[in-house]
Design a protein around this motif. Structure first.
Motif, PDB file in Angstrom:
ATOM      1  N   GLN A 154      -7.001 102.417  60.365  1.00 37.16           N
ATOM      2  CA  GLN A 154      -5.687 102.271  60.996  1.00 37.16           C
ATOM      3  C   GLN A 154      -5.313 103.537  61.760  1.00 37.16           C
ATOM      4  OE1 GLN A 154      -4.572  99.237  60.677  1.00 37.16           O
ATOM      5  NE2 GLN A 154      -6.126  98.731  59.127  1.00 37.16           N
ATOM      6  N   GLU A 155      -4.502 103.355  62.791  1.00 38.94           N
ATOM      7  CA  GLU A 155      -4.056 104.494  63.605  1.00 38.94           C
ATOM      8  C   GLU A 155      -3.086 105.384  62.833  1.00 38.94           C
ATOM      9  OE1 GLU A 155      -3.706 106.980  66.939  1.00 38.94           O
ATOM     10  OE2 GLU A 155      -5.132 105.357  66.583  1.00 38.94           O
ATOM     11  N   SER A 156      -2.074 104.768  62.221  1.00 40.16           N
ATOM     12  CA  SER A 156      -1.067 105.494  61.444  1.00 40.16           C
ATOM     13  C   SER A 156      -0.169 104.454  60.776  1.00 40.16           C
ATOM     14  CB  SER A 156      -0.217 106.403  62.349  1.00 40.16           C
ATOM     15  OG  SER A 156       0.504 105.631  63.305  1.00 40.16           O
ATOM     16  N   GLY A 157       0.786 104.919  59.965  1.00 40.76           N
ATOM     17  CA  GLY A 157       1.754 103.986  59.406  1.00 40.76           C
ATOM     18  C   GLY A 157       1.723 103.902  57.897  1.00 40.76           C
ATOM     19  N   ALA A 158       2.136 102.745  57.381  1.00 43.07           N
ATOM     20  CA  ALA A 158       2.340 102.563  55.943  1.00 43.07           C
ATOM     21  C   ALA A 158       1.020 102.244  55.243  1.00 43.07           C
ATOM     22  CB  ALA A 158       3.359 101.447  55.710  1.00 43.07           C
ATOM     23  N   SER A 202      -5.977 109.546  58.543  1.00 42.54           N
ATOM     24  CA  SER A 202      -6.244 109.004  59.878  1.00 42.54           C
ATOM     25  C   SER A 202      -7.228 109.880  60.648  1.00 42.54           C
ATOM     26  CB  SER A 202      -4.939 108.901  60.667  1.00 42.54           C
ATOM     27  OG  SER A 202      -4.493 110.184  61.073  1.00 42.54           O
ATOM     28  N   ALA A 203      -7.826 109.270  61.669  1.00 44.65           N
ATOM     29  CA  ALA A 203      -8.723 110.011  62.547  1.00 44.65           C
ATOM     30  C   ALA A 203      -7.982 111.130  63.261  1.00 44.65           C
ATOM     31  CB  ALA A 203      -9.362 109.057  63.550  1.00 44.65           C
ATOM     32  N   ALA A 204      -6.716 110.877  63.638  1.00 45.87           N
ATOM     33  CA  ALA A 204      -5.931 111.919  64.302  1.00 45.87           C
ATOM     34  C   ALA A 204      -5.736 113.128  63.393  1.00 45.87           C
ATOM     35  CB  ALA A 204      -4.585 111.354  64.735  1.00 45.87           C
ATOM     36  N   MET A 205      -5.547 112.887  62.096  1.00 47.01           N
ATOM     37  CA  MET A 205      -5.394 113.995  61.153  1.00 47.01           C
ATOM     38  C   MET A 205      -6.679 114.808  61.050  1.00 47.01           C
ATOM     39  SD  MET A 205      -3.402 111.991  58.110  1.00 47.01           S
ATOM     40  CE  MET A 205      -1.779 111.259  58.362  1.00 47.01           C
ATOM     41  N   LEU A 206      -7.822 114.122  60.959  1.00 47.45           N
ATOM     42  CA  LEU A 206      -9.094 114.833  60.894  1.00 47.45           C
ATOM     43  C   LEU A 206      -9.328 115.657  62.165  1.00 47.45           C
ATOM     44  CD1 LEU A 206     -11.441 112.110  59.341  1.00 47.45           C
ATOM     45  CD2 LEU A 206     -10.302 114.009  58.169  1.00 47.45           C
ATOM     46  N   LYS A 207      -9.040 115.060  63.299  1.00 43.71           N
ATOM     47  CA  LYS A 207      -9.231 115.766  64.562  1.00 43.71           C
ATOM     48  C   LYS A 207      -8.319 116.984  64.655  1.00 43.71           C
ATOM     49  CE  LYS A 207     -11.114 116.065  68.674  1.00 43.71           C
ATOM     50  NZ  LYS A 207     -12.564 116.295  68.843  1.00 43.71           N
ATOM     51  N   ASP A 208      -7.111 116.855  64.139  1.00 42.49           N
ATOM     52  CA  ASP A 208      -6.128 117.942  64.247  1.00 42.49           C
ATOM     53  C   ASP A 208      -6.549 119.182  63.462  1.00 42.49           C
ATOM     54  OD1 ASP A 208      -3.376 118.585  65.324  1.00 42.49           O
ATOM     55  OD2 ASP A 208      -3.064 119.027  63.196  1.00 42.49           O
ATOM     56  N   VAL A 209      -7.325 118.999  62.388  1.00 44.90           N
ATOM     57  CA  VAL A 209      -7.791 120.175  61.641  1.00 44.90           C
ATOM     58  C   VAL A 209      -9.181 120.615  62.095  1.00 44.90           C
ATOM     59  CG1 VAL A 209      -6.373 119.757  59.611  1.00 44.90           C
ATOM     60  CG2 VAL A 209      -8.669 118.767  59.702  1.00 44.90           C
ATOM     61  N   GLY A 210      -9.662 120.072  63.205  1.00 42.36           N
ATOM     62  CA  GLY A 210     -10.883 120.566  63.820  1.00 42.36           C
ATOM     63  C   GLY A 210     -12.160 119.853  63.439  1.00 42.36           C
TER      64      GLY A 210
END
Length: 244
Positions: free
Chosen positions: A67-71, A77-85
């Motif tokens: 899932q992209e984000s949400g409940a 999420s993939a965005a979280m993994l990407k954000d920490v490098g």
């Protein structure tokens, strides 16, 4: 092709322990031409690794949400993994398939989500012992691969992990690894054409410093998904050194 050692810590190492491991590696690490190290760590350890790993050593998540984000309580999420490098995300590990009921469709959705955020999915496939004993291991693994790569583009790594060899001390022979790696390569050519020759196919299952070189010398094996031997820096450097 650069060999990838994807070091899967599984549910091991607190952030404090991860920092000590990373600092130990930094003290002793020297790059080896043609060999890439990347640590697949619990999500809580990733910021610690980002701050303490030596330059040139990558890291990634052991799983990622479809899932992209949400409940979706408890998911990453993939965005979280990407954000920490992170650069990688493991999807479809046999433990996720067995313990959490993940299907090929779920694995493919996770791989697509990883790619949508610039992560390279490491897609795991492989058979249990009963399937191998019936001689159905190649057909089973290729069916699993096809389902797990549905809608997934060629920016991917595939890890073949015979389930019977994970954490058991049993290891498929180098010829066993090559048999499946070659079959996987042919299937990848059917899906991706010439791009398949640039996709790394890893072997996973009780890989150690004393067997890594023989396995990775096979023409279609481009590295390893390493479990238990990833937990000690000495073992990691031993595997890296064996590949020089």
């Amino acid at each position: 092709m650069t060999i990838l050692l994807a070091l899967n810590w599984k549910m091991n190492k607190t952030p404090t322990e991860a920092r000590a491991w990373a600092e130990d590696l930094k003290d002793k690490y020297a790059p080896v031409d043609g060999v890439e190290l990347a640590v697949m760590a619990p999500a809580l350890d990733l910021p610690t690794l980002a701050a303490n790993l030596p330059a040139g050593v990558g890291y990634g998540g052991q799983d990622v949400s479809a899932q992209e984000s949400g409940a979706y309580t408890g998911e990453t999420s993939a965005a979280m993994l990407k954000d920490v490098g992170c650069t990688y995300a493991v999807v479809g590990h046999s433990e996720r398939r067995d313990y959490h009921g993940e299907t090929d469709e779920t694995v493919a959705a996770k791989a697509r989500q990883a790619q949508a955020h610039g992560l390279t999915p490491i897609v795991c496939v492989g058979e249990k012992l009963d399937i191998r004993e019936k001689g159905e291991h190649v057909a089973f693994t290729l069916r699993q691969l096809a389902g797990s790569l549905s809608g997934v583009d060629a920016e991917v790594v595939v890890a073949y992990e015979p389930v019977w060899a994970i954490g058991t001390g049993k290891t498929a022979t180098a010829d066993d690894a090559e048999e499946l790696a070659a079959a996987i390569r042919d299937a990848l050519r059917g899906q991706y054409g010439a791009k398949a020759d640039g996709i790394r196919v890893l072997y996973g299952g009780s890989v150690k410093p004393d067997n890594i070189a023989e396995i990775c010398a096979k023409p279609n094996v481009n590295g390893a998904l390493v479990g238990g031997a990833s937990l000690k820096v000495a073992d990691v450097l031993g595997m890296q050194g064996a590949l020089q």
